[in-house]
Design a protein around this motif. Sequence first.
Motif, PDB file in Angstrom:
ATOM      1  N   ASN A 143       1.339  -5.895   0.583  1.00  0.00           N
ATOM      2  CA  ASN A 143       2.714  -5.356   1.513  1.00  0.00           C
ATOM      3  C   ASN A 143       2.018  -3.977   2.001  1.00  0.00           C
ATOM      4  N   PRO A 144       1.705  -3.488   3.437  1.00  0.00           N
ATOM      5  CA  PRO A 144       0.512  -2.322   3.352  1.00  0.00           C
ATOM      6  C   PRO A 144       1.950  -1.499   3.715  1.00  0.00           C
ATOM      7  N   LYS A 145       2.851  -1.793   3.518  1.00  0.00           N
ATOM      8  CA  LYS A 145       3.743  -0.479   3.941  1.00  0.00           C
ATOM      9  C   LYS A 145       4.761  -0.284   2.591  1.00  0.00           C
ATOM     10  N   GLY A 146       4.167  -0.761   1.442  1.00  0.00           N
ATOM     11  CA  GLY A 146       5.488  -0.615   0.745  1.00  0.00           C
ATOM     12  C   GLY A 146       6.787  -0.662  -0.031  1.00  0.00           C
ATOM     13  N   GLY A 147       7.051  -0.553  -0.473  1.00  0.00           N
ATOM     14  CA  GLY A 147       8.981  -1.078  -0.710  1.00  0.00           C
ATOM     15  C   GLY A 147       9.127  -2.281  -0.670  1.00  0.00           C
ATOM     16  N   VAL A 166      -6.752   1.316   0.442  1.00  0.00           N
ATOM     17  CA  VAL A 166      -5.712   1.060   0.664  1.00  0.00           C
ATOM     18  C   VAL A 166      -4.449  -0.045   0.432  1.00  0.00           C
ATOM     19  N   LEU A 167      -5.101  -1.307   0.229  1.00  0.00           N
ATOM     20  CA  LEU A 167      -4.457  -2.165  -0.150  1.00  0.00           C
ATOM     21  C   LEU A 167      -4.364  -2.632  -0.887  1.00  0.00           C
ATOM     22  N   CYS A 168      -4.844  -1.879  -2.423  1.00  0.00           N
ATOM     23  CA  CYS A 168      -4.804  -2.194  -3.907  1.00  0.00           C
ATOM     24  C   CYS A 168      -4.209  -0.375  -4.282  1.00  0.00           C
ATOM     25  N   ASN A 169      -3.999   0.279  -3.251  1.00  0.00           N
ATOM     26  CA  ASN A 169      -3.448   1.257  -3.767  1.00  0.00           C
ATOM     27  C   ASN A 169      -4.973   2.548  -4.237  1.00  0.00           C
ATOM     28  N   ARG A 170      -5.734   2.518  -4.012  1.00  0.00           N
ATOM     29  CA  ARG A 170      -6.736   3.465  -3.932  1.00  0.00           C
ATOM     30  C   ARG A 170      -6.878   5.361  -3.076  1.00  0.00           C
ATOM     31  N   LEU A 171      -5.685   4.556  -1.870  1.00  0.00           N
ATOM     32  CA  LEU A 171      -5.938   5.049  -1.289  1.00  0.00           C
ATOM     33  C   LEU A 171      -4.400   5.386  -0.836  1.00  0.00           C
ATOM     34  N   GLN A 172      -4.108   6.436   0.259  1.00  0.00           N
ATOM     35  CA  GLN A 172      -2.807   5.771   1.008  1.00  0.00           C
ATOM     36  C   GLN A 172      -2.537   6.924   2.140  1.00  0.00           C
ATOM     37  N   SER A 218      -2.172  -8.004   7.969  1.00  0.00           N
ATOM     38  CA  SER A 218      -1.464  -6.608   7.281  1.00  0.00           C
ATOM     39  C   SER A 218      -0.394  -6.294   8.084  1.00  0.00           C
ATOM     40  N   THR A 219      -0.156  -6.479   9.396  1.00  0.00           N
ATOM     41  CA  THR A 219       0.631  -5.892  10.417  1.00  0.00           C
ATOM     42  C   THR A 219       1.714  -7.454  10.301  1.00  0.00           C
ATOM     43  N   LEU A 266      -8.995   4.234   9.526  1.00  0.00           N
ATOM     44  CA  LEU A 266      -7.785   5.434  10.381  1.00  0.00           C
ATOM     45  C   LEU A 266      -7.005   4.409  11.197  1.00  0.00           C
ATOM     46  N   LEU A 267      -7.751   3.676  12.004  1.00  0.00           N
ATOM     47  CA  LEU A 267      -7.041   2.665  13.155  1.00  0.00           C
ATOM     48  C   LEU A 267      -6.009   1.912  11.902  1.00  0.00           C
ATOM     49  N   PHE A 268      -6.516   1.607  11.120  1.00  0.00           N
ATOM     50  CA  PHE A 268      -6.169   0.383   9.920  1.00  0.00           C
ATOM     51  C   PHE A 268      -4.798   0.754   9.768  1.00  0.00           C
TER      52      PHE A 268
END
Lengths: 85, 312
Positions: free
Chosen positions: A80-84, B230-236, B69-70, B299-301
């Motif tokens: 979940n990209p939004k987190g939480g 981003v999805l694996c939390n190495r970038l946010q 993801s949306t 960034l669009l993602f």
Amino acid sequence: MTGLAVLAALALVIFFGLGLLRIHLGPTDADRILSIQLSGTTTVAILLLLSVIVDMPALLYVALIFVLFAAVIAIAFVRNPKGGA
Amino acid sequence: MILFDGVLALLIVVLAWRCVTAGDLYLGIVVFIVMGLMLALSWARLDAPDLALAEAAIGAGLLGVLLLSTWRALPGHRRQDRDHPPARKAVRWLAGVASVAFGLVMAALLHALQPDEDAAGALALGRLTEAGVEQPVTAVLLNFRSYDTLLEMGVLLMALIGALLARTPLAPYGAATDDGTDSPLIPVLATTFTPLLLLVGAFLVWAGAYGPGGAFQGGAVLGGAGVVLVLCNRLQGAPEAGILLRLLLVLGVKVFILAGLLMLPLEGAFMAYPPGLTYPIMIAIEFCLATSIAVSLLLLFTGTHGVRVPER
């Protein structure tokens, strides 16, 4: 040799169509994401055969991209990209 | 092979039909991604490997990931899109009939079109040796028609600015999570697939000089690497873009314009490259374009103004 490859490609595209039944029937979201993975693998196989049939090595790059993005799609399904949550 | 093409065409039409008529958001997304696979195959059958690459990387790959993801980010993964009730039957029929009629008219018109002897395509192919690269598509994009490509980069930049102003971020400034299932596979996937995506992306940019590939396809794969991070939390996502990120965003446009202007006194025309130097200049431009495209797509993602490495 090419005749055999064409037959195999034809069989694979028909199997692809049968795999779509799983998307249609479901019933869970996970079934559907797995059938995307199945379709992706089938597409890669068809591309590999096509690259031999029409002698177009660039189709191997397309197959490579599909292999990589299949994993990205699986990650996108569970995260979940939004987190939480 | 005719049978193969027939089944392919039939499947595409069926998938397109299901994609539009699916009442369930998630089902529509799944069918859309699978249709992308079939479209890539059909481009391959139409002798257009460049388009197959673009469809694979952008249409099925990156866009599919963005849609999924949306959907994940929607509150409670809404099954149905209840805010928008289906249109009335008459309206749907009208839209269907109009679409089919438009398609038939376009098919008839395009079929009747005969290419001229001295059409632009024939001219470009005839002078390919002057372009510096062997691949016709890259030669047209970066040499014969470089004005157009430069403006396309500007369009991408404007699209990013517009999107950032208009939409709420998909990945706000928190960390990505997975609901309950904290799979040990995620770190493995991140560390395995990010380098692979970067390698294949860079390879595609470089391959554009010799065969199918190029800045847009390669840039999309490079952007995919960022999406995995981003999805694996190495970038946010971050609310502000650092100066480095801004520089990377405009790198493609800047280098493209600079290369055009620097050669102005030498060659006497904007974006005319000296014969011996055409290849290195075009490769340099191509890699800068791919970098900017990758950062823009990332960034669009996320929908944020910047990205940063999370604090541990």
